[in-house]
Design a protein around this motif. Structure first.
Motif, PDB file in Angstrom:
ATOM      1  N   GLU A   1      -2.606   9.556  -2.194  1.00 17.08           N
ATOM      2  CA  GLU A   1      -3.988   9.317  -1.764  1.00 17.08           C
ATOM      3  C   GLU A   1      -4.976   9.527  -2.907  1.00 17.08           C
ATOM      4  O   GLU A   1      -5.907   8.730  -3.101  1.00 17.08           O
TER       5      GLU A   1
ATOM      6  N   GLN B   1       2.514  12.421  -0.243  1.00 16.88           N
ATOM      7  CA  GLN B   1       1.365  11.777   0.389  1.00 16.88           C
ATOM      8  C   GLN B   1       0.012  12.187  -0.197  1.00 16.88           C
ATOM      9  O   GLN B   1      -0.815  11.311  -0.506  1.00 16.88           O
ATOM     10  N   PRO B   2      -0.272  13.499  -0.385  1.00 19.12           N
ATOM     11  CA  PRO B   2      -1.573  13.853  -0.970  1.00 19.12           C
ATOM     12  C   PRO B   2      -1.748  13.305  -2.388  1.00 19.12           C
ATOM     13  O   PRO B   2      -2.841  12.874  -2.755  1.00 19.12           O
TER      14      PRO B   2
ATOM     15  N   VAL C   1       0.626   4.309   0.595  1.00 15.29           N
ATOM     16  CA  VAL C   1       0.585   5.255   1.717  1.00 15.29           C
ATOM     17  C   VAL C   1       1.399   4.746   2.909  1.00 15.29           C
ATOM     18  O   VAL C   1       1.763   5.527   3.793  1.00 15.29           O
ATOM     19  N   ASN C   2       1.706   3.455   2.945  1.00 14.28           N
ATOM     20  CA  ASN C   2       2.424   2.871   4.076  1.00 14.28           C
ATOM     21  C   ASN C   2       3.919   2.682   3.822  1.00 14.28           C
ATOM     22  O   ASN C   2       4.604   2.082   4.649  1.00 14.28           O
TER      23      ASN C   2
ATOM     24  N   GLU D   1       0.867  -1.177   0.000  1.00 14.67           N
ATOM     25  CA  GLU D   1       0.000   0.000   0.000  1.00 14.67           C
ATOM     26  C   GLU D   1       0.901   1.223   0.000  1.00 14.67           C
ATOM     27  O   GLU D   1       1.669   1.440   0.943  1.00 14.67           O
TER      28      GLU D   1
ATOM     29  N   ALA E   1      -8.017   7.327  -5.433  1.00 17.27           N
ATOM     30  CA  ALA E   1      -9.394   7.740  -5.157  1.00 17.27           C
ATOM     31  C   ALA E   1     -10.373   7.103  -6.134  1.00 17.27           C
ATOM     32  O   ALA E   1     -11.567   6.996  -5.849  1.00 17.27           O
TER      33      ALA E   1
END
Length: 303
Positions: free
Chosen positions: A255, A251-252, A203-204, A201, A259
């Motif tokens: 994400e 990060q943004p 984000v991790n 993932e 979406a």
């Protein structure tokens, strides 16, 4: 966040076999009027080959492998390997028929792959004992290392910690692509040290590697690839502040890239960079215009 000691884990992994540390890109599959776009695929490999990545993953979920027939998957793999001599290549291989999947793994074992990325069988939802049977039987026939792919939201099967620890004893199961969304399980597997834990993932990525994970297989790293590579390098050398400064603007963007279903948003930005056509295979669809506008703004902030 403190870095976890790597010495013990690295020594175990090196004794066991190949090192899957670093950043791996799960390569998108470009299309042109419904067909695999081999010229674009070659350009993609050339584009990423010198970026500092550890290697490429072909026919993962980001590569829309489920929309490719077996012949197309093999053609895609051969095109990538021919274009990237010396660069490690991992092949994604999903299925739910044990015999057919085993036969494919045997055939792939002759091609010089760095490894096989193997998820649980989809749709069936076996017990944990059944999952151990599945992965053990396939690892038994594999001539190359196996990377477990723990992604319950795609397969419908969650690999419990005890199951993964049992599979870690297999001599050809060497790594894990971790999409479980379970931080405690991730920490336990890193602490165990037998498997090379790779963030799945995006984000991790920072948290996994800072805790001692070995790297990442990251779709978002198709964009700003060198920056992702540098984030991982700085974490490994203990420069967490420097790594975080590079990571925070990503990060943004990460994400929003997820979406809508991957790789639609990713392909939209890659198409704007001239890397491929903004084309996917049904039932995958292009990213919405509103999302692409958001992505463009966030992408510019990273640059």
């Amino acid at each position: 966040m403190q870095t976890a000691p790597h010495t013990h884990q690295a020594s175990q992994a090196n004794q066991a076999g190949p090192d899957f540390s670093g950043l791996w890109i799960p390569l998108v599959t470009p299309f042109d009027e419904g067909q695999v776009d081999k010229p674009a695929l070659k350009r993609l490999v050339a584009h990423y080959r010198g970026s500092g990545i550890a290697g490429l993953v072909v026919c993962g979920s980001t590569g829309e492998a489920a929309a490719l027939d077996e012949d197309e998957q093999l053609q895609t793999l051969h095109t990538v390997m021919d274009q990237a001599p010396g660069l490690p290549v991992v092949m994604g291989l999903s299925g739910y028929h044990l015999g057919k999947t085993a036969a494919r793994i045997k055939a792939l074992g002759t091609l010089g792959l760095a490894g096989i990325l193997l998820p649980a069988p989809s749709y069936i939802r076996p017990s944990q004992a059944g999952l151990i049977e599945w992965f053990t039987a396939l690892a038994d026939v594999s001539a190359v290392p196996v990377i477990l792919y723990d992604i319950p939201y795609r397969t419908g099967s969650r690999l419990e910690l005890e199951t993964i620890l049992a599979l870690a004893g297999h001599p050809r199961i060497l790594a894990l692509k971790d999409c479980s969304g379970d931080p405690a399980k991730t920490q336990a597997l890193i602490a165990d040290g037998r498997l090379q834990v790779l963030a799945g993932e995006d984000v991790n990525i920072f948290s996994t590697v800072a805790q001692g994970g070995r790297g990442a297989i990251a779709a978002a790293a198709h964009l700003h690839t060198e920056r992702f590579v540098e984030v991982l390098r700085r974490i490994r050398t203990g420069d967490l502040a420097g790594a975080e400064a590079l990571w925070t603007p990503l990060q943004p963007l990460i994400e929003v890239l997820f979406a809508e279903p991957n790789p639609g948003p990713l392909k939209a930005l890659m198409a704007q960079r001239g890397l491929l056509r903004n084309e996917l295979r049904s039932p995958m669809t292009r990213a919405s215009a509103a999302l692409v506008e958001r992505l463009q703004r966030l992408d510019a902030l990273v640059a």
